[in-house]
Design a protein around this motif. Structure first.
Motif, PDB file in Angstrom:
ATOM      1  N   ILE A 397      45.698  -1.517   2.438  1.00 22.85           N
ATOM      2  CA  ILE A 397      45.508  -0.024   2.098  1.00 22.85           C
ATOM      3  C   ILE A 397      46.542   0.310   0.959  1.00 22.85           C
ATOM      4  N   GLU A 398      48.497  -0.122   1.411  1.00 16.73           N
ATOM      5  CA  GLU A 398      48.864   0.811   1.215  1.00 16.73           C
ATOM      6  C   GLU A 398      49.729   0.194  -0.411  1.00 16.73           C
ATOM      7  N   ALA A 399      49.070  -0.971  -0.603  1.00 15.41           N
ATOM      8  CA  ALA A 399      49.328  -1.800  -1.954  1.00 15.41           C
ATOM      9  C   ALA A 399      48.171  -1.127  -3.064  1.00 15.41           C
ATOM     10  N   LEU A 400      46.804  -0.700  -1.997  1.00 12.59           N
ATOM     11  CA  LEU A 400      46.319   0.166  -2.961  1.00 12.59           C
ATOM     12  C   LEU A 400      46.220   1.358  -3.030  1.00 12.59           C
ATOM     13  N   ARG A 401      47.287   2.019  -2.958  1.00 12.44           N
ATOM     14  CA  ARG A 401      47.626   3.914  -2.962  1.00 12.44           C
ATOM     15  C   ARG A 401      49.665   3.404  -3.790  1.00 12.44           C
ATOM     16  N   HIS A 402      49.916   2.181  -4.367  1.00 16.51           N
ATOM     17  CA  HIS A 402      50.959   1.462  -4.340  1.00 16.51           C
ATOM     18  C   HIS A 402      50.855   2.137  -6.155  1.00 16.51           C
TER      19      HIS A 402
ATOM     20  N   SER B  10      45.705   8.654  14.275  1.00 19.67           N
ATOM     21  CA  SER B  10      46.430   8.648  13.781  1.00 19.67           C
ATOM     22  C   SER B  10      46.972   8.467  13.137  1.00 19.67           C
ATOM     23  N   TYR B  11      48.983   8.667  12.624  1.00 23.61           N
ATOM     24  CA  TYR B  11      49.947   8.657  11.478  1.00 23.61           C
ATOM     25  C   TYR B  11      51.652   8.305  12.364  1.00 23.61           C
ATOM     26  N   GLY B  12      51.891   8.256  12.557  1.00 22.86           N
ATOM     27  CA  GLY B  12      53.665   8.965  13.211  1.00 22.86           C
ATOM     28  C   GLY B  12      53.142   9.045  14.563  1.00 22.86           C
ATOM     29  N   MET B  17      53.693  13.198  14.633  1.00 21.74           N
ATOM     30  CA  MET B  17      52.553  12.928  14.703  1.00 21.74           C
ATOM     31  C   MET B  17      51.362  13.696  13.722  1.00 21.74           C
ATOM     32  N   VAL B  18      50.528  13.215  12.554  1.00 21.99           N
ATOM     33  CA  VAL B  18      49.086  13.126  12.085  1.00 21.99           C
ATOM     34  C   VAL B  18      47.613  12.269  13.574  1.00 21.99           C
ATOM     35  N   ARG B  19      47.013  13.239  13.122  1.00 16.91           N
ATOM     36  CA  ARG B  19      45.453  12.889  13.655  1.00 16.91           C
ATOM     37  C   ARG B  19      44.631  13.069  12.468  1.00 16.91           C
ATOM     38  N   ALA B  20      44.447  12.166  11.746  1.00 16.30           N
ATOM     39  CA  ALA B  20      43.163  12.495  10.710  1.00 16.30           C
ATOM     40  C   ALA B  20      41.915  11.680  10.890  1.00 16.30           C
ATOM     41  N   LEU B  21      42.111  11.213  11.679  1.00 15.55           N
ATOM     42  CA  LEU B  21      40.528  11.281  12.614  1.00 15.55           C
ATOM     43  C   LEU B  21      39.995  11.181  13.760  1.00 15.55           C
ATOM     44  N   PRO B  39      36.098  19.038   3.202  1.00 20.40           N
ATOM     45  CA  PRO B  39      37.288  19.782   2.463  1.00 20.40           C
ATOM     46  C   PRO B  39      39.328  18.095   2.131  1.00 20.40           C
ATOM     47  N   SER B  40      40.014  18.543   1.507  1.00 20.53           N
ATOM     48  CA  SER B  40      40.880  17.478   1.244  1.00 20.53           C
ATOM     49  C   SER B  40      41.883  17.478   2.733  1.00 20.53           C
ATOM     50  N   GLY B  41      41.863  16.092   3.033  1.00 18.08           N
ATOM     51  CA  GLY B  41      42.365  15.928   4.721  1.00 18.08           C
ATOM     52  C   GLY B  41      41.700  15.629   5.829  1.00 18.08           C
ATOM     53  N   SER B  42      40.206  15.867   5.547  1.00 20.16           N
ATOM     54  CA  SER B  42      39.039  15.573   6.218  1.00 20.16           C
ATOM     55  C   SER B  42      39.123  14.399   7.241  1.00 20.16           C
ATOM     56  N   GLY B  43      39.640  14.299   6.010  1.00 18.35           N
ATOM     57  CA  GLY B  43      39.333  12.316   7.224  1.00 18.35           C
ATOM     58  C   GLY B  43      38.628  10.966   6.392  1.00 18.35           C
ATOM     59  N   LYS B  44      37.987  11.240   5.218  1.00 19.05           N
ATOM     60  CA  LYS B  44      36.667  10.897   4.049  1.00 19.05           C
ATOM     61  C   LYS B  44      37.595   9.732   4.061  1.00 19.05           C
ATOM     62  N   SER B  45      38.829   9.998   4.032  1.00 17.60           N
ATOM     63  CA  SER B  45      38.923   8.666   3.381  1.00 17.60           C
ATOM     64  C   SER B  45      39.627   7.719   4.028  1.00 17.60           C
ATOM     65  N   THR B  46      39.636   8.394   5.505  1.00 17.36           N
ATOM     66  CA  THR B  46      40.457   6.850   6.215  1.00 17.36           C
ATOM     67  C   THR B  46      39.502   6.573   6.718  1.00 17.36           C
ATOM     68  N   THR B  47      38.210   7.454   6.801  1.00 18.90           N
ATOM     69  CA  THR B  47      36.388   6.778   7.503  1.00 18.90           C
ATOM     70  C   THR B  47      35.910   5.981   6.732  1.00 18.90           C
ATOM     71  N   ASP B 166      35.311   5.793  -3.135  1.00 16.44           N
ATOM     72  CA  ASP B 166      35.900   6.877  -2.467  1.00 16.44           C
ATOM     73  C   ASP B 166      36.206   7.599  -3.763  1.00 16.44           C
ATOM     74  N   GLU B 167      35.024   8.796  -3.954  1.00 13.35           N
ATOM     75  CA  GLU B 167      35.131   9.778  -4.857  1.00 13.35           C
ATOM     76  C   GLU B 167      35.070   9.027  -6.695  1.00 13.35           C
ATOM     77  N   PRO B 168      33.980   7.961  -6.848  1.00 13.41           N
ATOM     78  CA  PRO B 168      33.590   7.284  -8.209  1.00 13.41           C
ATOM     79  C   PRO B 168      34.267   8.250  -9.001  1.00 13.41           C
ATOM     80  N   THR B 199      32.767  12.008  -1.479  1.00 16.45           N
ATOM     81  CA  THR B 199      32.472  12.817  -3.118  1.00 16.45           C
ATOM     82  C   THR B 199      32.800  14.281  -3.288  1.00 16.45           C
ATOM     83  N   HIS B 200      33.550  15.331  -3.922  1.00 20.63           N
ATOM     84  CA  HIS B 200      34.029  16.428  -3.786  1.00 20.63           C
ATOM     85  C   HIS B 200      32.287  17.376  -3.581  1.00 20.63           C
ATOM     86  N   GLU B 201      31.465  16.719  -4.750  1.00 16.74           N
ATOM     87  CA  GLU B 201      31.092  17.635  -5.797  1.00 16.74           C
ATOM     88  C   GLU B 201      29.587  18.004  -5.217  1.00 16.74           C
TER      89      GLU B 201
HETATM   90  N1  LIG Z   1      49.555   6.668   5.343  1.00 19.62           N
HETATM   91  C1  LIG Z   1      49.484   8.422   5.936  1.00 19.62           C
HETATM   92  N2  LIG Z   1      50.497   8.316   7.257  1.00 19.62           N
HETATM   93  C2  LIG Z   1      50.599   9.409   6.894  1.00 19.62           C
HETATM   94  N3  LIG Z   1      49.411  10.463   7.051  1.00 19.62           N
HETATM   95  C3  LIG Z   1      48.616   9.793   6.195  1.00 19.62           C
HETATM   96  C4  LIG Z   1      48.060   8.574   5.843  1.00 19.62           C
HETATM   97  N4  LIG Z   1      46.905   8.466   5.003  1.00 19.62           N
HETATM   98  C5  LIG Z   1      46.685   9.585   5.213  1.00 19.62           C
HETATM   99  N5  LIG Z   1      46.898  10.831   6.238  1.00 19.62           N
HETATM  100  C6  LIG Z   1      46.981  11.651   6.914  1.00 19.62           C
HETATM  101  O1  LIG Z   1      44.908  12.021   7.836  1.00 19.62           O
HETATM  102  C7  LIG Z   1      44.790  12.409   6.978  1.00 19.62           C
HETATM  103  C8  LIG Z   1      43.598  12.675   6.168  1.00 19.62           C
HETATM  104  O2  LIG Z   1      43.593  12.049   5.174  1.00 19.62           O
HETATM  105  P1  LIG Z   1      42.347  11.238   4.485  1.00 19.62           P
HETATM  106  O3  LIG Z   1      43.373  10.555   3.479  1.00 19.62           O
HETATM  107  O4  LIG Z   1      41.890  10.336   5.027  1.00 19.62           O
HETATM  108  O5  LIG Z   1      41.952  12.371   4.051  1.00 19.62           O
HETATM  109  P2  LIG Z   1      40.592  13.164   3.049  1.00 19.62           P
HETATM  110  O6  LIG Z   1      39.717  13.504   3.492  1.00 19.62           O
HETATM  111  O7  LIG Z   1      40.106  11.560   2.348  1.00 19.62           O
HETATM  112  O8  LIG Z   1      41.097  13.967   1.749  1.00 19.62           O
HETATM  113  P3  LIG Z   1      41.114  14.070   0.201  1.00 19.62           P
HETATM  114  O9  LIG Z   1      39.883  14.845  -0.463  1.00 19.62           O
HETATM  115  O10 LIG Z   1      42.141  14.203  -0.689  1.00 19.62           O
HETATM  116  O11 LIG Z   1      40.830  12.439  -0.564  1.00 19.62           O
HETATM  117  C9  LIG Z   1      45.484  13.682   5.803  1.00 19.62           C
HETATM  118  O12 LIG Z   1      45.868  14.522   6.509  1.00 19.62           O
HETATM  119  C10 LIG Z   1      46.508  12.938   5.635  1.00 19.62           C
HETATM  120  O13 LIG Z   1      48.262  13.182   5.254  1.00 19.62           O
END
Ligand SMILES: Nc1ncnc2c1ncn2[C@@H]1O[C@H](COP(=O)(O)OP(=O)(O)OP(=O)(O)O)[C@@H](O)[C@H]1O
Ligand SMILES: [Mg+2]
Lengths: 403, 228
Positions: A397-402, B10-12, B17-21, B39-47, B166-168, B199-201
């Protein structure tokens, strides 16, 4: 899969030609210097050995001067040798087969409009067999000529070529320094040369003619002796030393003021020097290979950073750690093999150029060449491993984000 | 096909600490075409990354085709990606200075497919996305829409069970976006591939058969709909 990896690595290397070349420069220098040095080293060793062989076997050389200073060392303060020493050696030491005096000087030989500098040696007929010479034209000196010091001479092929060109020089009269000299014989051409100077460029005349008409004294610069196969150089040398000490009136507390050289010893000494030099320079070459390896590591690390995103993509697509590692390792090996290959070519080229410049045989050592090539691949593996492992351990993931 | 149970990420640590999911329960069935919104930051990409075996959850259980992914090591997850998943990214993520054909062949290289078959299948995949005539072009010689179609060809060349996108259409204009959506819809309907797309759209989400909405690291709603 591995072939595919090699193909891709070659493509990647080819895409960045200049950078790849600069990266492998260290390897090129390392490999080429090893090969060039070994080639020239072996050529000169072979040369020294053949030079010594051409001097004939069982040959000792007596010269005035203190021992331990090499040929010619300290000659000035020591009394010269005389023709009578030759007689004494032959009568007093039965082990000796032959003894022949030599007095030499470099002079201009003039024939027609041609002037040619040449080594002139005054000696007797024993000189020819002792030094391994035969005649291709004419004759050696007569007893009469030797006794009377008649100005006649036998010349080498190079001298003949320089003076009259192609053809038989017997019968011509030329000037040697201030005297006029008739050519009575031509030496058979031989391939060897003694430590760099051309053996075939020589003028030989009766010792008495040389002493009276050229040197103006009765000195002899060296005496060559050959001894029978029944004894060794180690056995004969003390006998010669004892006789010479007696003849030169040295008391027990005085050092020798002459020396007796075994030409074979000089050969092994020179071979030793060549060996040491080759070893030393090879160490320098090894260091340059090491530096080359570090250069490869450096560039591979840069490459891994630059291609972080690519690595991420490959991982997302399903590349395993091992496959990413292999990709970068193979790339490093391909780089260093290219360096090794160029190095082999350049090294053989330099070795060839050096050999012809030094006028020695071109003796490529295929074992060393192969070893240098293999070693360059090893350098690639060793120094490519760390960057490759770094690539393989990246988080996808880190690599893809780079960016 | 996919089961997420109580997934957290969670990150950190500590204050930062950020709870992404924050406890996601979610399932994907074979044949679904799911649009993931929020919305942005809601955890879509993380999932998506967790489902794609690129990332691991902090806690919770993930079953992919009945198999527990949590206990697998990096290489085992790489093999899952190689054999069952296809990725499409917002930024296309094609290898630069490499032709479209070679890009599409790449997953097959890792699968160890022989060269001839590889070429044939890659050309067929490029044909499916309408780019057979651009096989020899490098990404820099292709438009954004064409690049994304090459990326789709690369994702489907291994005939994966699941396509993760992811947002193709994030980097494309609306006409180009519609082409991509029609392509994904066709792959879903005709080739039976399951598609999970962020997608956002809303226009794009309309092509899906299910819309899952994330808010603050939780699944807020999951609605089946009639696709466009
Ligand atoms: N490597 C990371 N380190 C710290 N926090 C992270 C990391 N990756 C994601 N986050 C945090 O996790 C949360 C969810 O991120 P995510 O990328 O899943 O959001 P998203 O829904 O895909 O947003 P977007 O629509 O902007 O792409 C965000 O608050 C983000 O800041
Ligand atoms: Mg996102």
């Amino acid at each position: 899969m591995l072939i595919e990896t090699f193909r891709l690595a070659l493509l990647t290397v080819a895409r960045n030609k200049l950078r790849s070349f600069l990266t492998v420069l260290g390897i090129v220098i390392g490999v080429s210097s090893v090969i060039a040095m070994v080639t020239v080293g072996q050529g000169s060793t072979q040369r020294v050995q053949s030079d010594v062989a051409s001097l004939g076997s069982n040959l000792l050389m007596v010269r005035p001067g203190q021992p331990g200073r090499g040929p010619g060392g300290g000659q000035n303060d020591a009394p010269p040798l005389k023709a009578a020493d030759v007689e004494a050696l032959l009568t007093e030491i039965p082990d000796l087969v032959a003894a022949t005096p030599a007095a030499t000087r470099t002079l201009n030989a003039v024939y027609g409009d041609v002037t040619h500098a040449v080594t002139v040696t005054g000696t007797d007929n024993a000189y020819f067999p002792v030094r391994g010479w035969t005649l291709s034209e004419g004759r050696v000196f007569t007893e009469q000529e030797l006794r009377a010091g008649t100005p006649v001479c036998v010349i080498g092929t190079s001298t003949s070529m320089a003076l009259i060109g192609q053809g038989n020089p017997v019968g011509i009269t030329m000037r040697i320094g201030k005297i006029t000299c008739e050519v009575v014989g031509l030496l058979t051409k031989r391939d060897a040369s003694t430590f760099g100077s051309d053996d075939n460029d020589t003028v030989i005349m009766p010792l008495k003619a040389f002493q009276r008409r050229i040197a103006g004294n009765s000195n002899v610069s060296s005496i060559s002796v050959t001894f029978s196969d029944a004894v060794t150089a180690e056995e004969v040398t003390p006998k010669i030393q004892a006789l010479m000490r007696e003849r030169r009136g040295l008391t027990d507390d005085q050092d020798d003021n002459f020396n007796v050289f075994d030409m074979k010893q000089i050969s092994s000494m020179l071979t030793g020097i060549t060996g040491t030099l080759t070893g030393l320079l090879s160490a320098v070459a090894a260091i340059s290979l090491l530096v080359g390896g570090i250069g490869i590591m450096n560039i591979m690390l840069v490459s891994v950073t630059e291609r972080t995103r690519e690595i991420g993509i490959r991982m997302a697509i399903g590349a395993t750690e091992g496959q990413v590692l292999m990709q970068f390792l193979v790339e490093a090996v391909v780089l260093s093999l290219i360096g090794g290959f160029i190095g082999v070519i350049v090294g053989l080229g330099l070795g060839w150029a050096g050999s012809s410049a030094l006028n020695i045989a071109f003796v490529p050592d295929w074992r060393i060449t192969g070893a240098a090539f293999v070693f360059s691949a090893v350098v690639g593996v060793v120094f490519g491993y760390f960057p490759a492992r770094r690539a393989a351990r990246l988080d996808p993931i880190e690599a893809l984000r780079h960016q | 096909m996919i089961e997420l149970r109580g997934i957290t990420k969670s990150y950190g640590t500590g204050e930062a600490m950020v709870r992404a999911l924050d406890g996601v329960d979610f399932s994907v069935d074979r044949g679904d075409f799911i649009a993931v919104m929020g919305p942005s930051g809601s955890g879509k990409s993380t999932t998506m990354n967790i489902i794609g075996c690129l990332d691991t959850p902090s806690s919770g259980q993930y079953l992919l085709m009945g198999q527990e992914v949590g206990g697998l090591d990096r290489d085992q997850r790489a093999l899952l990606r190689r054999n069952f998943l296809g990725f499409i990214f917002q930024g296309f993520n094609l290898l630069p200075r490499t032709t479209a054909l070679e890009n599409v062949e790449l997953p097959l290289v890792y699968q160890g497919v022989p060269q001839d078959e590889r070429r044939e299948r890659a050309l067929a995949a490029l044909g499916k996305v309408g780019l057979a005539d651009r096989a020899g072009h490098k990404p820099s010689e292709l438009s954004g829409g064409q690049q994304q179609r090459v990326a789709i060809a690369r994702a489907i060349v291994t005939r994966p069970q699941l396509i993760l996108a992811d947002e193709p259409t994030g980097n494309l204009d609306s006409a180009r976006s519609r082409e991509i959506m029609l392509l994904l819809q066709q792959l879903n309907r005709d080739e039976g591939m399951t598609v999970l797309m962020v997608t956002h759209e809303p226009d794009m989400a309309a092509y899906a058969t299910r819309v899952a909405t994330f808010v603050d690291g939780r699944l807020q709603s999951d609605i089946r709909q009639d696709a466009h």
